[in-house]
Design an enzyme around this catalytic site. Structure first.
Site, PDB file in Angstrom:
ATOM      1  N   GLY A   6    -114.104 -23.913  55.589  1.00  0.00           N
ATOM      2  CA  GLY A   6    -113.445 -24.498  54.344  1.00  0.00           C
ATOM      3  C   GLY A   6    -113.991 -23.917  53.028  1.00  0.00           C
ATOM      4  O   GLY A   6    -113.348 -23.787  52.173  1.00  0.00           O
ATOM      5  N   GLU A  28    -111.767 -20.839  52.627  1.00  0.00           N
ATOM      6  CA  GLU A  28    -110.460 -21.387  52.143  1.00  0.00           C
ATOM      7  C   GLU A  28    -110.601 -21.679  50.824  1.00  0.00           C
ATOM      8  O   GLU A  28    -109.487 -21.740  49.899  1.00  0.00           O
ATOM      9  CB  GLU A  28    -110.194 -22.406  53.116  1.00  0.00           C
ATOM     10  CG  GLU A  28    -109.902 -22.118  54.387  1.00  0.00           C
ATOM     11  CD  GLU A  28    -109.616 -23.286  55.276  1.00  0.00           C
ATOM     12  OE1 GLU A  28    -110.340 -24.245  55.544  1.00  0.00           O
ATOM     13  OE2 GLU A  28    -108.405 -23.211  56.031  1.00  0.00           O
ATOM     14  N   ALA A  31    -116.193 -27.085  55.357  1.00  0.00           N
ATOM     15  CA  ALA A  31    -116.338 -28.474  55.694  1.00  0.00           C
ATOM     16  C   ALA A  31    -117.363 -29.134  56.340  1.00  0.00           C
ATOM     17  O   ALA A  31    -117.981 -28.371  56.922  1.00  0.00           O
ATOM     18  CB  ALA A  31    -114.761 -29.094  56.411  1.00  0.00           C
TER      19      ALA A  31
HETATM   20  C1  HXC Z   1    -122.476 -29.608  57.730  1.00  0.00           C
HETATM   21  C2  HXC Z   1    -123.954 -27.996  57.720  1.00  0.00           C
HETATM   22  C3  HXC Z   1    -122.755 -27.013  57.728  1.00  0.00           C
HETATM   23  C4  HXC Z   1    -121.402 -27.671  57.757  1.00  0.00           C
HETATM   24  C5  HXC Z   1    -124.712 -25.581  57.571  1.00  0.00           C
HETATM   25  N1  HXC Z   1    -125.134 -27.029  57.721  1.00  0.00           N
HETATM   26  N2  HXC Z   1    -123.225 -25.802  57.609  1.00  0.00           N
HETATM   27  N3  HXC Z   1    -123.664 -29.200  57.638  1.00  0.00           N
HETATM   28  N4  HXC Z   1    -121.436 -28.814  57.833  1.00  0.00           N
HETATM   29  N5  HXC Z   1    -120.423 -26.924  57.688  1.00  0.00           N
HETATM   30  C6  HXC Z   1    -126.267 -27.603  57.483  1.00  0.00           C
HETATM   31  C7  HXC Z   1    -127.078 -27.316  58.904  1.00  0.00           C
HETATM   32  O1  HXC Z   1    -126.883 -28.614  59.755  1.00  0.00           O
HETATM   33  C8  HXC Z   1    -128.524 -27.566  58.675  1.00  0.00           C
HETATM   34  O2  HXC Z   1    -128.879 -28.923  58.100  1.00  0.00           O
HETATM   35  C9  HXC Z   1    -128.680 -26.831  57.146  1.00  0.00           C
HETATM   36  O3  HXC Z   1    -127.206 -26.816  56.671  1.00  0.00           O
HETATM   37  C10 HXC Z   1    -128.771 -25.391  57.206  1.00  0.00           C
HETATM   38  O4  HXC Z   1    -127.897 -24.794  58.215  1.00  0.00           O
HETATM   39  P1  HXC Z   1    -128.610 -24.081  59.301  1.00  0.00           P
HETATM   40  O5  HXC Z   1    -127.666 -23.856  60.580  1.00  0.00           O
HETATM   41  O6  HXC Z   1    -130.088 -24.478  59.696  1.00  0.00           O
HETATM   42  O7  HXC Z   1    -128.875 -22.524  58.530  1.00  0.00           O
HETATM   43  P2  HXC Z   1    -128.793 -21.168  59.398  1.00  0.00           P
HETATM   44  O8  HXC Z   1    -129.560 -20.876  60.754  1.00  0.00           O
HETATM   45  O9  HXC Z   1    -129.116 -19.813  58.170  1.00  0.00           O
HETATM   46  O10 HXC Z   1    -127.234 -20.711  59.611  1.00  0.00           O
HETATM   47  C11 HXC Z   1    -126.356 -20.818  58.281  1.00  0.00           C
HETATM   48  C12 HXC Z   1    -124.755 -20.702  59.110  1.00  0.00           C
HETATM   49  C13 HXC Z   1    -124.739 -21.873  59.788  1.00  0.00           C
HETATM   50  C14 HXC Z   1    -124.500 -19.598  59.991  1.00  0.00           C
HETATM   51  C15 HXC Z   1    -123.898 -20.834  57.977  1.00  0.00           C
HETATM   52  O11 HXC Z   1    -125.247 -22.930  59.328  1.00  0.00           O
HETATM   53  C16 HXC Z   1    -123.395 -22.514  60.438  1.00  0.00           C
HETATM   54  O12 HXC Z   1    -122.985 -21.813  61.398  1.00  0.00           O
HETATM   55  N6  HXC Z   1    -122.731 -23.246  59.780  1.00  0.00           N
HETATM   56  C17 HXC Z   1    -121.328 -23.746  60.094  1.00  0.00           C
HETATM   57  C18 HXC Z   1    -120.519 -22.857  59.801  1.00  0.00           C
HETATM   58  C19 HXC Z   1    -119.135 -23.433  60.141  1.00  0.00           C
HETATM   59  O13 HXC Z   1    -118.757 -23.429  61.300  1.00  0.00           O
HETATM   60  N7  HXC Z   1    -118.058 -23.501  59.182  1.00  0.00           N
HETATM   61  C20 HXC Z   1    -116.836 -24.235  59.475  1.00  0.00           C
HETATM   62  C21 HXC Z   1    -116.917 -25.742  59.301  1.00  0.00           C
HETATM   63  S1  HXC Z   1    -115.421 -26.266  59.930  1.00  0.00           S
HETATM   64  P3  HXC Z   1    -129.995 -29.717  58.926  1.00  0.00           P
HETATM   65  O14 HXC Z   1    -130.118 -30.950  58.249  1.00  0.00           O
HETATM   66  O15 HXC Z   1    -129.214 -29.797  60.245  1.00  0.00           O
HETATM   67  O16 HXC Z   1    -131.139 -28.938  59.100  1.00  0.00           O
HETATM   68  C22 HXC Z   1    -114.439 -26.099  58.482  1.00  0.00           C
HETATM   69  C23 HXC Z   1    -112.859 -26.793  58.949  1.00  0.00           C
HETATM   70  C24 HXC Z   1    -112.261 -26.591  57.810  1.00  0.00           C
HETATM   71  O17 HXC Z   1    -114.807 -25.689  57.458  1.00  0.00           O
HETATM   72  C25 HXC Z   1    -110.923 -27.371  57.658  1.00  0.00           C
HETATM   73  C26 HXC Z   1    -110.245 -27.634  56.274  1.00  0.00           C
HETATM   74  C27 HXC Z   1    -111.116 -27.743  55.033  1.00  0.00           C
END
Ligand code: HXC
Length: 291
Positions: A142, A145, A99
């Site tokens: 998400g 999911e 998400a």
């Molecule tokens: C918003 C996101 C994002 C996310 C990545 N980005 N994941 N933006 N929400 N979930 C954005 C980053 O901010 C960045 O943009 C760009 O995508 C590239 O990401 P990087 O982190 O620079 O890439 P990388 O170093 O290759 O790392 C990849 C990654 C990491 C390991 C997947 O991005 C990451 O850990 N993302 C979050 C994963 C996560 O925690 N997901 C769960 C979310 S909570 P900018 O513009 O800043 O450079 C969730 C709750 C669900 O899903 C609830 C019900 C639906």
């Protein structure tokens, strides 16, 4: 072809193959304009609905408007009698990284609870037609999911699955704790959800989360091929089979078996059941009419 106009047509006409290089972020259908997804029909008979998440820079972070578009596209495919199965995919680097954290960062409990935050996500799980997730790269939070809301998951060999919400001070909110546990069992689900650790495509296959692994460049084609196989069968009977299997997740064994028996008996009220059996006896290919 009822769907698609203009620039999206060229992309669509290549009925197979990874559309990662799609030139446009805006696919136009007869009824809808999409900003965050590409939508089309795939397969030789164009009977497989295709949705590609297309916020590649944000690793397909699932913002609210993207999920609304997915729901809308699913509505269109459900209403299209030519479509027998649907494939959802992302990009080579990410199916979806979860998400949208930036969208959620400042949300309050009142906004989440009062506004029924994420309620439209369930649209994927309620789709009557079979949905196949073709997962390359990250399927996190998400994103994992979303894949698990689909009926079948195919993974590219570099795919990674995880529920890292705990690292953000929250927990899965779109069925992750339930579907992951049912798919991989308690120990691995607990480990993934409590540590935030990811598992590889190979571990996902070994634990039953995905049904097949392919080289990354082939997974979308294979998912479409699977969709074509499904679409060949009677859509009516397919919906009954899907309903019966989904019963296994919600009902007791006795209730589930009762549901299955009712649905099995119901197939005898259809032309397609007769056609299928007659075709076998007459040693020919069945010609299902979804009746
Ligand atoms: C918003 C996101 C994002 C996310 C990545 N980005 N994941 N933006 N929400 N979930 C954005 C980053 O901010 C960045 O943009 C760009 O995508 C590239 O990401 P990087 O982190 O620079 O890439 P990388 O170093 O290759 O790392 C990849 C990654 C990491 C390991 C997947 O991005 C990451 O850990 N993302 C979050 C994963 C996560 O925690 N997901 C769960 C979310 S909570 P900018 O513009 O800043 O450079 C969730 C709750 C669900 O899903 C609830 C019900 C639906």
């Amino acid at each position: 072809m009822a769907l698609m106009r203009g620039v999206a047509v060229a992309w669509l006409l290549g009925s197979r193959g990874l559309p990662f290089a799609a030139a446009t972020a805006r696919a136009s259908t007869a009824g809808a304009q999409y900003q965050h997804i590409l939508v089309g029909k795939k397969g030789e008979k164009e009977n497989v609905g295709f949705i590609q998440l297309n916020r590649t820079k944000a690793l397909n972070a699932l913002c609210d408007s993207l999920m609304k578009e997915v729901s809308q596209a699913l509505d269109e495919f459900e209403n299209d009698p030519a479509i027998g199965a649907i494939v959802i995919t992302g990009s080579e680097k990410a199916f979806a990284a979860g998400a949208d954290i930036k969208e959620m960062e400042n949300k309050t409990f009142q906004e989440c609870y009062g506004g029924n935050f994420l309620s439209q996500w369930n649209r994927v799980a309620t789709t009557k037609k079979p949905v196949i997730a073709a997962v390359n790269g990250y399927a996190l939070g998400g994103g994992c999911e979303l894949a698990m809301m689909c009926d079948i998951i195919y993974a590219g060999d570099k795919a990674q699955f995880g529920q890292p919400e705990i690292l953000l001070g929250t927990i899965p909110g779109a069925g992750g704790t339930q579907r992951l546990t049912k798919a991989v069992g308690k120990s691995l689900a607990m480990e993934m959800v409590l540590t935030g650790d990811r598992i590889s495509a190979q571990e996902a296959k070994a634990s039953g989360l995905v049904s097949k692994i392919y080289p990354a460049a082939q997974v979308v084609d294979e998912a479409i091929r699977c969709g074509e196989k499904i679409a060949f069968n009677s859509k009516l009977i397919t919906a009954m089979a899907k309903e019966a299997i989904n019963g296994a997740f919600e009902l007791t064994l006795a209730e589930g078996n009762r549901l299955e028996k009712h649905l099995f008996h119901s197939t005898f009220s259809t032309s397609d059941r007769k056609e299928g059996m007659s075709a076998f006896v007459e040693k020919r290919k069945a010609n299902f009419t979804d009746q």
